[in-house]
Design a protein around this motif. Structure first.
Motif, PDB file in Angstrom:
ATOM      1  N   ALA A  54       0.826  -1.206   0.000  1.00 50.77           N
ATOM      2  CA  ALA A  54       0.000   0.000   0.000  1.00 50.77           C
ATOM      3  C   ALA A  54       0.862   1.257   0.000  1.00 50.77           C
ATOM      4  CB  ALA A  54      -0.920   0.001   1.219  1.00 50.77           C
ATOM      5  N   ALA A  55       2.030   1.177   0.639  1.00 46.89           N
ATOM      6  CA  ALA A  55       2.887   2.354   0.770  1.00 46.89           C
ATOM      7  C   ALA A  55       3.683   2.663  -0.493  1.00 46.89           C
ATOM      8  CB  ALA A  55       3.843   2.167   1.951  1.00 46.89           C
ATOM      9  N   VAL A  56       4.197   1.627  -1.151  1.00 46.57           N
ATOM     10  CA  VAL A  56       5.112   1.887  -2.281  1.00 46.57           C
ATOM     11  C   VAL A  56       4.504   1.589  -3.647  1.00 46.57           C
ATOM     12  CG1 VAL A  56       7.079   1.410  -0.794  1.00 46.57           C
ATOM     13  CG2 VAL A  56       6.189  -0.416  -2.252  1.00 46.57           C
ATOM     14  N   GLY A  57       3.376   0.883  -3.704  1.00 44.29           N
ATOM     15  CA  GLY A  57       2.708   0.622  -4.972  1.00 44.29           C
ATOM     16  C   GLY A  57       3.561  -0.072  -6.015  1.00 44.29           C
ATOM     17  N   PRO A  58       4.098  -1.252  -5.723  1.00 41.54           N
ATOM     18  CA  PRO A  58       4.930  -1.961  -6.699  1.00 41.54           C
ATOM     19  C   PRO A  58       4.117  -2.480  -7.880  1.00 41.54           C
ATOM     20  CG  PRO A  58       4.480  -3.374  -4.826  1.00 41.54           C
ATOM     21  CD  PRO A  58       3.931  -2.027  -4.473  1.00 41.54           C
ATOM     22  N   ASP A  59       4.793  -2.699  -8.997  1.00 43.42           N
ATOM     23  CA  ASP A  59       4.144  -3.298 -10.160  1.00 43.42           C
ATOM     24  C   ASP A  59       4.047  -4.813 -10.000  1.00 43.42           C
ATOM     25  OD1 ASP A  59       4.002  -0.819 -11.621  1.00 43.42           O
ATOM     26  OD2 ASP A  59       6.139  -1.040 -12.062  1.00 43.42           O
ATOM     27  N   VAL A  60       5.106  -5.398  -9.439  1.00 47.13           N
ATOM     28  CA  VAL A  60       5.186  -6.850  -9.277  1.00 47.13           C
ATOM     29  C   VAL A  60       5.656  -7.164  -7.859  1.00 47.13           C
ATOM     30  CG1 VAL A  60       6.294  -8.988 -10.053  1.00 47.13           C
ATOM     31  CG2 VAL A  60       5.708  -7.212 -11.718  1.00 47.13           C
ATOM     32  N   ILE A  61       5.016  -8.136  -7.225  1.00 46.94           N
ATOM     33  CA  ILE A  61       5.436  -8.579  -5.896  1.00 46.94           C
ATOM     34  C   ILE A  61       5.791 -10.057  -5.943  1.00 46.94           C
ATOM     35  CG2 ILE A  61       4.743  -8.946  -3.492  1.00 46.94           C
ATOM     36  CD1 ILE A  61       2.822  -6.625  -3.751  1.00 46.94           C
ATOM     37  N   LEU A  62       6.950 -10.405  -5.413  1.00 46.10           N
ATOM     38  CA  LEU A  62       7.327 -11.799  -5.213  1.00 46.10           C
ATOM     39  C   LEU A  62       6.885 -12.159  -3.797  1.00 46.10           C
ATOM     40  CD1 LEU A  62      10.945 -11.644  -6.710  1.00 46.10           C
ATOM     41  CD2 LEU A  62       8.841 -12.379  -7.854  1.00 46.10           C
ATOM     42  N   MET A  63       6.016 -13.160  -3.682  1.00 45.82           N
ATOM     43  CA  MET A  63       5.366 -13.444  -2.403  1.00 45.82           C
ATOM     44  C   MET A  63       5.626 -14.884  -1.950  1.00 45.82           C
ATOM     45  SD  MET A  63       3.153 -12.391   0.004  1.00 45.82           S
ATOM     46  CE  MET A  63       2.251 -10.992  -0.704  1.00 45.82           C
TER      47      MET A  63
END
Length: 230
Positions: A54-63
């Motif tokens: 929510a804070a940085v708004g990434p395009d892609v997240i590795l989870m």
């Protein structure tokens, strides 16, 4: 991609959620070494990952899937729901699992993830996967698609009922839908249907729009849930 092209194009903003500090450090270094990627954030737990997204708004997240407290499945669902509530497109999420065809991976995909990778995947494959999901495609191998979705909690209906929206597809779109549902790439579909890759890409885009699906992973889920796979 050349360095000049990479400098001119917006970089893909990548974030990581994993409870292992050493793994996070390695991924951070790998992503940061690429001219077209930017490492924008990391978190060591699912709940921290939701806040970070929510804070940085990434395009892609590795989870990572398995973490103490809120796991990667619940974090994925929360991140996608928060973005949709805010009226913004959710980040593409790649879930990381230790075991191939993990039932948890299929649950995460149903929750909004764009694919899954093994945590010991080659670095080049991981980088390619980031670029692939950012472009709106899936990172599920065609050979694993049927086995992966066999892990779903609810099986495909015994007597399929065609969804109303599916009736809006043209005959050609239905043919391409069927091939995409089996995990074929644009190039493979183009060769099978004697079309250009650009034409296939256009058809896929129209199919996703008509069925209100986010990406090809959701297309596979849709096909499975409605008994539209062969």
């Amino acid at each position: 991609m050349s360095e000049v092209a990479a400098a001119d194009a917006p970089r893909i903003r990548v974030a990581l959620v994993d409870d292992q500090a050493l793994f996070r450090a390695g991924i951070r270094m790998l992503v940061s070494s690429q001219p077209d990627l930017e490492f924008v954030g990391e978190a060591g737990s699912g709940s921290a990952g939701v806040a970070m997204a929510a804070a940085v708004g990434p395009d892609v997240i590795l989870m990572d899937i398995r973490m103490p407290g809120m796991d990667g499945i619940d974090a994925t669902i929360a991140i996608v729901a928060a973005a949709e509530s805010a009226g913004s497109p959710p980040p593409r999420i790649i879930v990381l699992t230790t075991f191939e065809l993990d039932e948890s991976a299929s649950r995460a995909i149903r929750g909004g993830a764009s694919g899954f990778l093994l945590k010991d995947a080659d670095p080049e494959f991981l980088l390619a996967a980031i670029r692939t999901v950012h472009a709106g495609n899936a990172v599920i191998a065609a050979s694993a698609t049927r086995e992966l979705f066999a892990h779903f909690d609810t099986p495909a209906p015994a007597l399929p009922v065609e969804p109303e929206a599916f009736g809006a597809l043209t005959s050609r779109e239905r043919d391409i839908f069927a091939l995409a549902a089996l995990g074929l790439s644009n190039a493979e579909i183009a060769a099978r249907e004697f079309l250009s890759e650009a034409t296939v890409k256009t058809h896929i885009s129209r199919i996703l729009s008509k069925l209100i699906l986010r990406d090809r992973v959701q297309l596979v889920v849709y096909a499975f849930q409605h008994g539209l796979t062969e």
